[in-house]
Motif scaffolding. Sequence first.
Motif, PDB file in Angstrom:
ATOM      1  N   MET A   1      13.813  -0.159  -4.661  1.00 20.20           N
ATOM      2  CA  MET A   1      11.979  -0.660  -4.336  1.00 20.20           C
ATOM      3  C   MET A   1      11.700  -0.951  -5.285  1.00 20.20           C
ATOM      4  O   MET A   1      11.571  -2.803  -5.074  1.00 20.20           O
ATOM      5  N   LYS A   2      11.029  -0.192  -5.427  1.00 22.07           N
ATOM      6  CA  LYS A   2      10.009  -0.116  -7.034  1.00 22.07           C
ATOM      7  C   LYS A   2      10.370  -1.366  -7.920  1.00 22.07           C
ATOM      8  O   LYS A   2       9.930  -1.829  -8.194  1.00 22.07           O
ATOM      9  N   LYS A   3      11.919  -1.467  -8.174  1.00 21.76           N
ATOM     10  CA  LYS A   3      11.957  -2.203  -8.819  1.00 21.76           C
ATOM     11  C   LYS A   3      12.053  -3.570  -8.528  1.00 21.76           C
ATOM     12  O   LYS A   3      12.201  -4.670  -9.564  1.00 21.76           O
ATOM     13  N   TYR A   4      12.944  -3.199  -6.805  1.00 27.37           N
ATOM     14  CA  TYR A   4      13.053  -4.731  -6.744  1.00 27.37           C
ATOM     15  C   TYR A   4      11.576  -5.677  -6.714  1.00 27.37           C
ATOM     16  O   TYR A   4      11.384  -6.585  -6.873  1.00 27.37           O
ATOM     17  N   VAL A   5      10.749  -4.448  -5.752  1.00 28.19           N
ATOM     18  CA  VAL A   5       9.019  -5.282  -6.018  1.00 28.19           C
ATOM     19  C   VAL A   5       9.341  -5.599  -7.524  1.00 28.19           C
ATOM     20  O   VAL A   5       7.868  -7.199  -7.955  1.00 28.19           O
ATOM     21  N   LYS A   6       9.265  -4.972  -8.524  1.00 31.94           N
ATOM     22  CA  LYS A   6       8.141  -5.901  -9.346  1.00 31.94           C
ATOM     23  C   LYS A   6       9.592  -6.143 -10.149  1.00 31.94           C
ATOM     24  O   LYS A   6       8.362  -7.483 -11.249  1.00 31.94           O
ATOM     25  N   TYR A   7      10.440  -6.602  -9.779  1.00 32.75           N
ATOM     26  CA  TYR A   7      11.146  -7.664 -10.632  1.00 32.75           C
ATOM     27  C   TYR A   7      10.731  -8.660 -10.096  1.00 32.75           C
ATOM     28  O   TYR A   7      10.364 -10.092 -10.759  1.00 32.75           O
TER      29      TYR A   7
ATOM     30  N   PHE B   1      11.425 -10.471   3.930  1.00 38.13           N
ATOM     31  CA  PHE B   1       9.991  -9.812   4.611  1.00 38.13           C
ATOM     32  C   PHE B   1      11.193  -8.386   4.300  1.00 38.13           C
ATOM     33  O   PHE B   1      11.961  -7.894   4.825  1.00 38.13           O
ATOM     34  N   MET B   2       9.818  -7.106   4.231  1.00 38.49           N
ATOM     35  CA  MET B   2      10.884  -5.557   4.176  1.00 38.49           C
ATOM     36  C   MET B   2       9.543  -4.934   4.696  1.00 38.49           C
ATOM     37  O   MET B   2       8.623  -5.058   4.479  1.00 38.49           O
ATOM     38  N   TYR B   3      10.519  -3.458   5.443  1.00 43.94           N
ATOM     39  CA  TYR B   3       9.728  -2.899   6.054  1.00 43.94           C
ATOM     40  C   TYR B   3      10.816  -1.548   5.550  1.00 43.94           C
ATOM     41  O   TYR B   3      11.845  -1.120   6.317  1.00 43.94           O
ATOM     42  N   PRO B   4      10.967  -0.762   4.587  1.00 43.10           N
ATOM     43  CA  PRO B   4      11.738  -0.426   3.405  1.00 43.10           C
ATOM     44  C   PRO B   4      11.372   0.924   4.094  1.00 43.10           C
ATOM     45  O   PRO B   4      10.091   1.406   3.928  1.00 43.10           O
ATOM     46  N   GLY B   5      12.489   1.815   4.293  1.00 44.35           N
ATOM     47  CA  GLY B   5      12.358   3.480   4.065  1.00 44.35           C
ATOM     48  C   GLY B   5      11.034   4.053   3.011  1.00 44.35           C
ATOM     49  O   GLY B   5      11.643   3.596   2.086  1.00 44.35           O
ATOM     50  N   ASP B   6      10.900   5.080   3.392  1.00 42.71           N
ATOM     51  CA  ASP B   6      10.178   5.656   1.963  1.00 42.71           C
ATOM     52  C   ASP B   6      10.290   7.341   1.915  1.00 42.71           C
ATOM     53  O   ASP B   6      11.064   7.587   3.047  1.00 42.71           O
ATOM     54  N   GLU B   7       9.650   7.822   0.417  1.00 42.88           N
ATOM     55  CA  GLU B   7       9.737   9.100   1.261  1.00 42.88           C
ATOM     56  C   GLU B   7       8.770  10.160   2.237  1.00 42.88           C
ATOM     57  O   GLU B   7       9.253  11.238   2.450  1.00 42.88           O
ATOM     58  N   ARG B   8       7.864   8.698   2.775  1.00 44.28           N
ATOM     59  CA  ARG B   8       7.304  10.021   4.105  1.00 44.28           C
ATOM     60  C   ARG B   8       7.929   9.460   4.890  1.00 44.28           C
ATOM     61  O   ARG B   8       8.103  10.303   5.971  1.00 44.28           O
ATOM     62  N   HIS B   9       9.017   8.429   5.576  1.00 42.87           N
ATOM     63  CA  HIS B   9       9.451   8.104   6.379  1.00 42.87           C
ATOM     64  C   HIS B   9      11.082   7.229   6.285  1.00 42.87           C
ATOM     65  O   HIS B   9      10.459   6.010   5.831  1.00 42.87           O
ATOM     66  N   PRO B  10      11.877   8.516   5.524  1.00 46.16           N
ATOM     67  CA  PRO B  10      12.472   7.662   5.630  1.00 46.16           C
ATOM     68  C   PRO B  10      13.249   6.526   6.447  1.00 46.16           C
ATOM     69  O   PRO B  10      13.897   5.957   5.945  1.00 46.16           O
TER      70      PRO B  10
ATOM     71  N   GLY C   1       0.649  -1.237  -0.606  1.00 46.94           N
ATOM     72  CA  GLY C   1       0.075   0.169  -0.463  1.00 46.94           C
ATOM     73  C   GLY C   1       0.952   1.721   0.067  1.00 46.94           C
ATOM     74  O   GLY C   1       0.225   2.165  -0.773  1.00 46.94           O
ATOM     75  N   ASN C   2       2.426   0.986   0.436  1.00 48.87           N
ATOM     76  CA  ASN C   2       3.079   2.345   0.524  1.00 48.87           C
ATOM     77  C   ASN C   2       3.555   2.980  -0.534  1.00 48.87           C
ATOM     78  O   ASN C   2       5.064   3.501  -0.468  1.00 48.87           O
ATOM     79  N   TYR C   3       3.013   1.885  -1.785  1.00 48.01           N
ATOM     80  CA  TYR C   3       4.437   1.977  -3.097  1.00 48.01           C
ATOM     81  C   TYR C   3       4.967   3.093  -3.605  1.00 48.01           C
ATOM     82  O   TYR C   3       5.619   3.219  -4.125  1.00 48.01           O
ATOM     83  N   ARG C   4       3.643   3.799  -3.379  1.00 51.78           N
ATOM     84  CA  ARG C   4       3.818   5.306  -4.215  1.00 51.78           C
ATOM     85  C   ARG C   4       5.121   6.249  -3.109  1.00 51.78           C
ATOM     86  O   ARG C   4       5.356   6.598  -3.645  1.00 51.78           O
TER      87      ARG C   4
END
Length: 339
Positions: free
Chosen positions: A223-229, A263-272, A214-217
Amino acid sequence: MKHHGKVITIERHIIEEERKHPGASGDFSGILRDLTLAFKVIHREVSKAGLVNILGMAGRQNVHGEEVKKMDVFADEKIYQAMDHGGHLCVMASEENEDVLQIPDQYPKGKYVLLYDPLDGSSNIDANVSIGTIFSVYRRVTPSGHGTMQDCLQPGYKQVAAGYVVYGSSTMLVYSTGDGVHGFTLDPSIGEFLLSHEDIRIPKRGKIYSVNEGNYRWWYDGMKKYVKYLQQEDKATNRPFSGRYIGSMIADLHRTLLYGGIFMYPGDERHPNGKLRLMYEANPTAFIVEQAGGRATNGKDRILDVVPTSLHARTPLFIGSDEDVAECEEFLQGKRQLT
Ligand code: AHM
Ligand code: MG
């Protein structure tokens, strides 16, 4: 040591592990024994959580005239109460409390430090979804007396033991003292944790990925590329992977440990720095997963090498099968691109 056909309680296992280390003081078995008592009490409360409304205890007070506590506060107190007087610890810290937790003045102070997340994923409890307790043990670095923040703020590679309990379709305790990972299932009829998973090894490669998509955006590009892969079709590399996300870290982690994958809980633009806590969630699970032959990183560095600067700091986390996590790191660091 192999234990065919024998019933091994956790108590016996700990004692036998300790015998392998001549000169061991017995402190360690004391800590784990005291912890298992708290885990059994938490198990009991968690497993009847759904009955609370029916039995009329959901009001402000329970039958003893006490305030009914939220389950995570209850678990937090049970662990503290089980551990404050044994003489093995000099200080504790819990995800539920801002500051370190001192051992009361009247009890002796020991040479170990306990950090714990009393009930992780507790927002899932009303849906009967598995939740967990996570713990880490360190040796103290201050010489004596009350322990301090300094004793708590150690990098994960200094852990001398770590483990978790998953309260699921059955309750399991998984722990390591740096000599492999062992799993015990609670037999509630006798109130004992019995060895059920000896020397757990995480598969080198899995085919399950676990992340809140849900946090893809807000994800970063790698990270986006890895999951697409992972979603592309390629027989040779077993893709596409399956997606599984319970949203209760210990449940997702436990599956990853047994079946492999990431299992991943990445940093992202909202929550680095992502959401999970370095000291209570990332370090203990990284210790366990590495002990089982897996890998854990924040995308740049090995989790266990990170030098903590605060008790409640968050960290991105990528954890699981060695080859999957290594591949993920390559995408995160821009060393690999989608083809
Ligand atoms: P909590 O400490 O508030 O229980 O949150 C931790 C939980 C983890 O168990 C789980 O992996 C994560 O939060 C799920 O977060 P999200 O809902 O953002 O995917
Ligand atoms: Mg938590």
